[in-house]
Design a protein around this motif. Structure first.
Motif, mmCIF file in Angstrom:
data_model
loop_
_atom_site.group_PDB
_atom_site.id
_atom_site.type_symbol
_atom_site.label_atom_id
_atom_site.label_comp_id
_atom_site.label_asym_id
_atom_site.label_seq_id
_atom_site.Cartn_x
_atom_site.Cartn_y
_atom_site.Cartn_z
ATOM 1 N N LEU A 256 -11.413 -3.862 7.485
ATOM 2 C CA LEU A 256 -11.042 -4.763 6.398
ATOM 3 C C LEU A 256 -11.867 -4.461 5.151
ATOM 4 C CD1 LEU A 256 -9.656 -7.279 5.204
ATOM 5 C CD2 LEU A 256 -11.381 -8.679 6.371
ATOM 6 N N ALA A 257 -13.149 -4.232 5.328
ATOM 7 C CA ALA A 257 -14.013 -3.915 4.190
ATOM 8 C C ALA A 257 -13.532 -2.670 3.460
ATOM 9 C CB ALA A 257 -15.454 -3.726 4.663
ATOM 10 N N ASP A 258 -13.151 -1.647 4.206
ATOM 11 C CA ASP A 258 -12.672 -0.411 3.586
ATOM 12 C C ASP A 258 -11.390 -0.659 2.786
ATOM 13 O OD1 ASP A 258 -14.765 1.103 4.543
ATOM 14 O OD2 ASP A 258 -13.662 1.841 6.306
ATOM 15 N N VAL A 259 -10.514 -1.505 3.315
ATOM 16 C CA VAL A 259 -9.267 -1.822 2.611
ATOM 17 C C VAL A 259 -9.566 -2.582 1.320
ATOM 18 C CG1 VAL A 259 -7.162 -3.213 2.705
ATOM 19 C CG2 VAL A 259 -7.795 -1.774 4.647
ATOM 20 N N VAL A 260 -10.447 -3.568 1.399
ATOM 21 C CA VAL A 260 -10.796 -4.342 0.202
ATOM 22 C C VAL A 260 -11.423 -3.430 -0.850
ATOM 23 C CG1 VAL A 260 -12.257 -6.197 -0.704
ATOM 24 C CG2 VAL A 260 -11.038 -6.512 1.464
ATOM 25 N N ILE A 261 -12.306 -2.552 -0.452
ATOM 26 C CA ILE A 261 -12.926 -1.618 -1.387
ATOM 27 C C ILE A 261 -11.866 -0.752 -2.065
ATOM 28 C CG2 ILE A 261 -14.397 0.422 -1.582
ATOM 29 C CD1 ILE A 261 -16.144 -0.821 0.654
ATOM 30 N N ARG A 262 -10.962 -0.222 -1.260
ATOM 31 C CA ARG A 262 -9.905 0.642 -1.826
ATOM 32 C C ARG A 262 -9.051 -0.112 -2.824
ATOM 33 N NH1 ARG A 262 -4.949 0.944 0.074
ATOM 34 N NH2 ARG A 262 -5.507 0.328 2.210
ATOM 35 N N CYS A 263 -8.704 -1.352 -2.477
ATOM 36 C CA CYS A 263 -7.873 -2.159 -3.369
ATOM 37 C C CYS A 263 -8.607 -2.474 -4.673
ATOM 38 C CB CYS A 263 -7.446 -3.450 -2.668
ATOM 39 S SG CYS A 263 -6.259 -3.215 -1.318
#
Length: 222
Positions: free
Chosen positions: A211-218
């Motif tokens: 989830l953290a990686d997705v939020v960072i990418r977004c």
């Protein structure tokens, strides 16, 4: 957007509070983001069981009724980014009617989303405003799958709540990301459930890291 040195407020429910992780400081997604993106600070405003909309009838646990709208007043005013991540509890056990697009009061889910976004834009005008919609869960295909359905609660699907958030965001200064599309975890799949969300809803350490990686990418795409 470069995240280094930024301060982020996270307004959310049990996932943001850290339910499911073994060590909040090390593994909760906001702290993972802080470490990976070299943030200055993260402010966590996650309370498990809470909803965006106002609860008409008191819950068995009073803390569940501390809705997002009321709590939006009490965050760090100096934050560079405001992230709202919620809506799943409105779908699962909230008793507010879903309402209709155009509602502006806290009596319905539609109205509460409008109220929340409007309030955040007014209170935090210099921040970047971001909304993450609910991810997939073990029962996102119909409210009838929940055992205790309020008698006066109409049946809706999770995607309807997501669409309300996505439709309301353009009315305000809000970026919106749909985690049912961005986060490739579906707890209805037994393998993915066992690996990332053992109870079908809350993410474990690996799930929070993903989830953290997705939020960072977004956020970096803004």
């Amino acid at each position: 957007m470069d995240l280094k040195g930024k301060t982020i407020n996270f307004l959310g429910d049990s996932i943001t509070e850290g339910c499911g992780v073994s060590d909040v400081e090390a593994n909760r997604y906001d702290n993972v983001i802080k470490r990976k993106s070299q943030l200055k600070k993260v402010n966590n405003y996650g309370i498990g069981g809470t909803r965006i909309a106002y609860q008409r009838h008191p819950s068995q646990k009073a803390r569940y009724d501390q809705d997002f709208c009321a709590r939006s007043f009490d965050m760090d005013k100096s934050a560079d980014i405001i992230i709202v991540y919620g809506g799943i509890n409105d779908y699962l056990h909230g008793d507010a009617p879903i309402g209709r697009f155009g509602d502006k009061g806290r009596e319905t889910f539609c109205g509460s989303v409008y109220y929340l976004m409007d309030n955040i834009c007014e209170l935090y005008p210099n921040a970047i405003h971001v909304f993450f919609t609910p991810a997939h869960c073990f029962c996102d295909e119909g409210f009838s799958l929940i055992e205790e359905k309020p008698e006066d609660r109409e049946e809706h699907y999770l995607y309807e709540y997501t669409e309300i958030i996505k439709k309301t965001a353009p009315l305000f200064d809000f970026y919106v990301f749909d985690l049912s599309e961005e986060l490739k975890i579906d707890p209805k799949n037994e393998v993915e459930r066992n690996k990332y969300a053992p109870d079908g809803l809350h993410f474990n350490d690996d799930g929070h890291n993903m989830l953290a990686d997705v939020v960072i990418r977004c956020l970096e795409s803004i």
